[in-house]
Design a protein around this motif. Structure first.
Motif, PDB file in Angstrom:
ATOM      1  N   ARG A   1       0.831  -1.207   0.000  1.00  0.00           N
ATOM      2  CA  ARG A   1       0.000   0.000   0.000  1.00  0.00           C
ATOM      3  C   ARG A   1       0.862   1.253   0.000  1.00  0.00           C
ATOM      4  N   ASP A   2       1.927   1.253   0.786  1.00  0.00           N
ATOM      5  CA  ASP A   2       2.802   2.422   0.828  1.00  0.00           C
ATOM      6  C   ASP A   2       3.449   2.672  -0.529  1.00  0.00           C
ATOM      7  N   TYR A   3       3.851   1.594  -1.216  1.00  0.00           N
ATOM      8  CA  TYR A   3       4.388   1.747  -2.569  1.00  0.00           C
ATOM      9  C   TYR A   3       3.351   2.391  -3.492  1.00  0.00           C
ATOM     10  N   ALA A   4       2.106   1.941  -3.387  1.00  0.00           N
ATOM     11  CA  ALA A   4       1.045   2.471  -4.249  1.00  0.00           C
ATOM     12  C   ALA A   4       0.867   3.964  -4.043  1.00  0.00           C
ATOM     13  N   LEU A   5       0.835   4.404  -2.806  1.00  0.00           N
ATOM     14  CA  LEU A   5       0.644   5.827  -2.524  1.00  0.00           C
ATOM     15  C   LEU A   5       1.866   6.639  -2.921  1.00  0.00           C
ATOM     16  N   ARG A   6       3.063   6.056  -2.779  1.00  0.00           N
ATOM     17  CA  ARG A   6       4.280   6.751  -3.204  1.00  0.00           C
ATOM     18  C   ARG A   6       4.317   6.961  -4.712  1.00  0.00           C
ATOM     19  N   ALA A   7       3.678   6.075  -5.439  1.00  0.00           N
ATOM     20  CA  ALA A   7       3.716   6.158  -6.901  1.00  0.00           C
ATOM     21  C   ALA A   7       2.928   7.341  -7.445  1.00  0.00           C
ATOM     22  N   LEU A   8       1.998   7.870  -6.667  1.00  0.00           N
ATOM     23  CA  LEU A   8       1.062   8.850  -7.205  1.00  0.00           C
ATOM     24  C   LEU A   8       1.741  10.124  -7.695  1.00  0.00           C
ATOM     25  N   SER A   9       2.653  10.660  -6.902  1.00  0.00           N
ATOM     26  CA  SER A   9       3.221  11.971  -7.245  1.00  0.00           C
ATOM     27  C   SER A   9       3.890  11.955  -8.611  1.00  0.00           C
ATOM     28  N   SER A  10       4.604  10.879  -8.939  1.00  0.00           N
ATOM     29  CA  SER A  10       5.287  10.826 -10.234  1.00  0.00           C
ATOM     30  C   SER A  10       4.408  10.231 -11.330  1.00  0.00           C
ATOM     31  N   ALA A  11       3.282   9.638 -10.964  1.00  0.00           N
ATOM     32  CA  ALA A  11       2.397   9.042 -11.971  1.00  0.00           C
ATOM     33  C   ALA A  11       1.428  10.050 -12.551  1.00  0.00           C
ATOM     34  N   VAL A  12       1.108  11.111 -11.809  1.00  0.00           N
ATOM     35  CA  VAL A  12       0.160  12.111 -12.285  1.00  0.00           C
ATOM     36  C   VAL A  12       0.693  12.738 -13.578  1.00  0.00           C
ATOM     37  N   GLY A  13      -0.149  12.767 -14.585  1.00  0.00           N
ATOM     38  CA  GLY A  13       0.247  13.366 -15.850  1.00  0.00           C
ATOM     39  C   GLY A  13       0.844  12.390 -16.837  1.00  0.00           C
ATOM     40  N   ASN A  14       0.984  11.123 -16.452  1.00  0.00           N
ATOM     41  CA  ASN A  14       1.553  10.119 -17.355  1.00  0.00           C
ATOM     42  C   ASN A  14       0.432   9.216 -17.866  1.00  0.00           C
ATOM     43  N   PRO A  15      -0.060   9.450 -19.071  1.00  0.00           N
ATOM     44  CA  PRO A  15      -1.201   8.675 -19.580  1.00  0.00           C
ATOM     45  C   PRO A  15      -0.939   7.172 -19.627  1.00  0.00           C
ATOM     46  N   ALA A  16       0.307   6.773 -19.852  1.00  0.00           N
ATOM     47  CA  ALA A  16       0.598   5.349 -19.973  1.00  0.00           C
ATOM     48  C   ALA A  16       0.369   4.595 -18.678  1.00  0.00           C
ATOM     49  N   LEU A  17       0.419   5.312 -17.549  1.00  0.00           N
ATOM     50  CA  LEU A  17       0.291   4.657 -16.254  1.00  0.00           C
ATOM     51  C   LEU A  17      -1.128   4.694 -15.688  1.00  0.00           C
ATOM     52  N   VAL A  18      -2.050   5.326 -16.396  1.00  0.00           N
ATOM     53  CA  VAL A  18      -3.412   5.481 -15.868  1.00  0.00           C
ATOM     54  C   VAL A  18      -4.038   4.148 -15.455  1.00  0.00           C
ATOM     55  N   PRO A  19      -4.050   3.130 -16.323  1.00  0.00           N
ATOM     56  CA  PRO A  19      -4.679   1.865 -15.899  1.00  0.00           C
ATOM     57  C   PRO A  19      -4.014   1.253 -14.676  1.00  0.00           C
ATOM     58  N   SER A  20      -2.675   1.267 -14.626  1.00  0.00           N
ATOM     59  CA  SER A  20      -1.965   0.668 -13.493  1.00  0.00           C
ATOM     60  C   SER A  20      -2.268   1.404 -12.199  1.00  0.00           C
ATOM     61  N   VAL A  21      -2.290   2.739 -12.260  1.00  0.00           N
ATOM     62  CA  VAL A  21      -2.562   3.535 -11.056  1.00  0.00           C
ATOM     63  C   VAL A  21      -3.966   3.227 -10.538  1.00  0.00           C
ATOM     64  N   MET A  22      -4.933   3.245 -11.420  1.00  0.00           N
ATOM     65  CA  MET A  22      -6.315   3.076 -10.983  1.00  0.00           C
ATOM     66  C   MET A  22      -6.563   1.684 -10.408  1.00  0.00           C
ATOM     67  N   LEU A  23      -6.077   0.676 -11.084  1.00  0.00           N
ATOM     68  CA  LEU A  23      -6.303  -0.680 -10.594  1.00  0.00           C
ATOM     69  C   LEU A  23      -5.548  -0.933  -9.302  1.00  0.00           C
ATOM     70  N   CYS A  24      -4.378  -0.318  -9.145  1.00  0.00           N
ATOM     71  CA  CYS A  24      -3.607  -0.481  -7.913  1.00  0.00           C
ATOM     72  C   CYS A  24      -4.320   0.176  -6.736  1.00  0.00           C
ATOM     73  N   LEU A  25      -4.781   1.405  -6.918  1.00  0.00           N
ATOM     74  CA  LEU A  25      -5.481   2.095  -5.834  1.00  0.00           C
ATOM     75  C   LEU A  25      -6.798   1.398  -5.515  1.00  0.00           C
ATOM     76  N   ARG A  26      -7.453   0.875  -6.513  1.00  0.00           N
ATOM     77  CA  ARG A  26      -8.704   0.143  -6.284  1.00  0.00           C
ATOM     78  C   ARG A  26      -8.427  -1.126  -5.475  1.00  0.00           C
ATOM     79  N   HIS A  27      -7.307  -1.782  -5.778  1.00  0.00           N
ATOM     80  CA  HIS A  27      -6.932  -2.998  -5.055  1.00  0.00           C
ATOM     81  C   HIS A  27      -6.816  -2.733  -3.560  1.00  0.00           C
ATOM     82  N   PHE A  28      -6.281  -1.558  -3.190  1.00  0.00           N
ATOM     83  CA  PHE A  28      -6.085  -1.210  -1.777  1.00  0.00           C
ATOM     84  C   PHE A  28      -7.260  -0.426  -1.197  1.00  0.00           C
ATOM     85  N   GLU A  29      -8.339  -0.293  -1.968  1.00  0.00           N
ATOM     86  CA  GLU A  29      -9.531   0.444  -1.514  1.00  0.00           C
ATOM     87  C   GLU A  29      -9.193   1.882  -1.128  1.00  0.00           C
TER      88      GLU A  29
END
Length: 525
Positions: free
Chosen positions: A69-97
């Motif tokens: 979960r901590d890895y998932a939240l850490r990923a957000l700051s550098s993932a914002v604005g990167n269209p290629a990572l949209v599916p991975s970000v959303m499914l990861c955050l959904r996984h951790f509710e």
């Protein structure tokens, strides 16, 4: 043998090489190789792609839920604005509710609205629907439909969201257009069947039966069509035909799920043996959480909507936040409401932290409300965690005639939930075990759980809601006497019924099927 790298002189070309190798490993289904390469990337600093991959790996494969979960939240700051990572970000955050983080990510990514990728737009729409924002979800899926107007699954997704908002005419129009594009679209028939009560002058039995003749029909589609056929034949009072369709649907769907009633029995026994403190200090806040628990299809949605008549109450619907916070507290991932490892680790839980994490996780929804309802029925397993984590929490147990509740479960297609509900004996056994567990919670936490009888709620609504309001610390008002769902999202199997007035049925729905339900009725206590 894997290559060794000199970590003393690492630059961007080397990191890019590791990322490339990780992607190739994933394509080759070499998850161990991908993980090794991503770890090397992460040793040099945060990288959103590496963090997102390792997040899932730590939580699922390594059983390090907190680290994942901590890895998932850490990923957000550098993932914002990167269209290629949209599916991975959303499914990861959904996984951790992580609903709050997911909403922040969507709001911080305005480029999402202008994407030209229907698949990603559909994914964003689905997450917004999960968050309860059906109106914005419809905007995104409508944009996807503009890009791919001949994809019936997009139109069905919009119809489902319209249904959640009570826009039944719009939903029906979209579904009929789906069926015009694909006359054998099983999922469309399934949703359509449950939208209304159909009659001799308007039904879809012939269309459903034609769809059943489609070559190479998948088991999933076959199941949906049989459930749809059951519902429409039931509406036409063809009880024998309706039960035959239901029995076939149950048999097919049960075969696709793993379930062992003895596992449930052991889990519930373990919950009843879990050490608890009836007066744990826990965490309190100015906002009162109200947990509405029970079995699926027991009337929990109706009770939540009646409570929502008070303007201070926010109806959050079916949240999985408590299970997610228990996962974090026990550092263990499980896909359901709880599991034996989490229960075994319960004595080591910091319940004050658990309560704080729960309240902070739902805070983004509140907008000035003083109470929030959390209406996920399987939280009946988590009452022990809830009462110790939040002394100010209220637990409402929706109690309904087991025959009616079980029959309603039997005819509902829950996808991955409630695997016990497709076999009469297993369903009755679960009902028995659940009622024993609720009796245990009453004994373990006296005065913390209020039983609300469905019969009382529908036949003596005012007296029942006065008692509920007092228990929850709310003033009673006449607005609590009818469902307060107008304009709200109701994303449950009761999305249609809850738009109606409170109804007390003289003849229960299971009664016409009594001769077919003897295994269920004999097993129920």
């Amino acid at each position: 043998m894997r290559e060794k790298y000199d970590m003393t002189s690492v630059g961007m070309p080397q990191i890019d090489e590791w990322l490339s190798r990780a992607r190739h490993a994933i394509a080759a289904k070499d998850m161990a190789g991908a993980t090794e390469h991503y770890r090397k990337v992460l040793e040099q600093g945060d990288n959103a792609e590496a963090l997102l991959h390792l997040s899932s790996f730590e939580a699922r494969a390594n059983d390090n839920y907190r680290k994942g979960r901590d890895y998932a939240l850490r990923a957000l700051s550098s993932a914002v604005g990167n269209p290629a990572l949209v599916p991975s970000v959303m499914l990861c955050l959904r996984h951790f509710e992580e609903s709050a983080a997911l909403r922040r990510y969507i709001d911080a990514s305005p480029f999402l609205r202008n994407m030209a990728d229907p698949k990603t737009l559909h994914l964003v729409s689905a997450q917004l629907s999960w968050l309860g924002d059906q109106s914005l979800a419809i905007e995104f899926v409508s944009r996807a439909m503009q890009l791919q107007p001949q994809m019936p699954s997009l139109r069905l997704a919009r119809a489902t969201m319209e249904l959640f908002l009570g826009r039944f005419d719009d939903a029906e129009a979209d579904i009929m257009e789906c069926l015009r594009m694909d006359p054998g679209f099983a999922n469309a028939y399934w949703v359509l069947a449950w939208m209304r009560r159909w009659g001799p002058d308007k039904h879809h039995v012939d269309g459903i039966r034609r769809a059943m003749q489609k070559p190479s029909l998948s088991l999933v589609d076959k199941t949906r069509l049989y459930y749809a056929l059951h519902k429409e034949l039931n509406d036409l009072d063809d009880i024998a035909g309706a039960y035959a369709a239901l029995e076939t649907a149950n048999r097919i769907h049960r075969a696709a799920h793993k379930y062992d009633k003895e596992d449930t029995r052991r889990l519930f026994t373990q919950l009843k043996q879990m050490p608890v403190k009836a007066h744990a200090s826990g965490y309190t806040s100015d906002v009162t959480p109200i947990f509405v628990v029970g079995m699926y299809r027991s009337g929990t949605t109706l009770l939540e909507q009646l409570l929502g008549g008070d303007p201070g109450v926010f109806n959050a619907g079916e949240l999985h936040d408590m299970a997610a916070r228990v996962r974090y507290a026990t550092d263990h991932y499980f896909p359901t409401a709880t599991d034996p490892i989490a229960v075994a680790r319960a004595p080591g839980i910091d319940f004050t932290e658990l309560g704080r994490n729960y309240m902070e996780g739902v805070a983004w929804r509140l907008d000035g409300h003083t109470h929030i309802t959390d209406k996920w029925p399987p939280n009946h397993m988590n009452v022990g965690f809830i009462c110790q984590a939040m002394p100010h929490a209220r637990a409402l147990h929706m109690s309904r005639d087991p025959r009616e509740t079980c029959f309603s479960n039997l005819r509902e297609l829950f996808a991955h939930a409630a695997p016990y509900s497709y076999d009469q004996v297993e369903l009755a056994d679960y009902s028995n075990q659940y009622r024993d567990l609720m009796q245990h919670w009453h004994q373990a936490f006296p005065g913390r759980v209020l039983d609300v009888a469905y019969t009382d709620l529908t036949r003596n609504t005012e007296a029942t809601m006065r008692e509920v309001a007092a228990f929850c610390g709310l003033p009673f008002s006449d607005r609590m006497l009818q469902p307060n769902s107008e304009g709200k999202s109701v994303a449950t199997a009761s999305a249609v019924q809850v738009r109606e007035k409170v109804i007390a049925r003289e003849v229960p729905k299971w009664a016409p099927y009594e001769k077919y339900l003897q295994p269920l009725l004999n097993e129920l206590r």
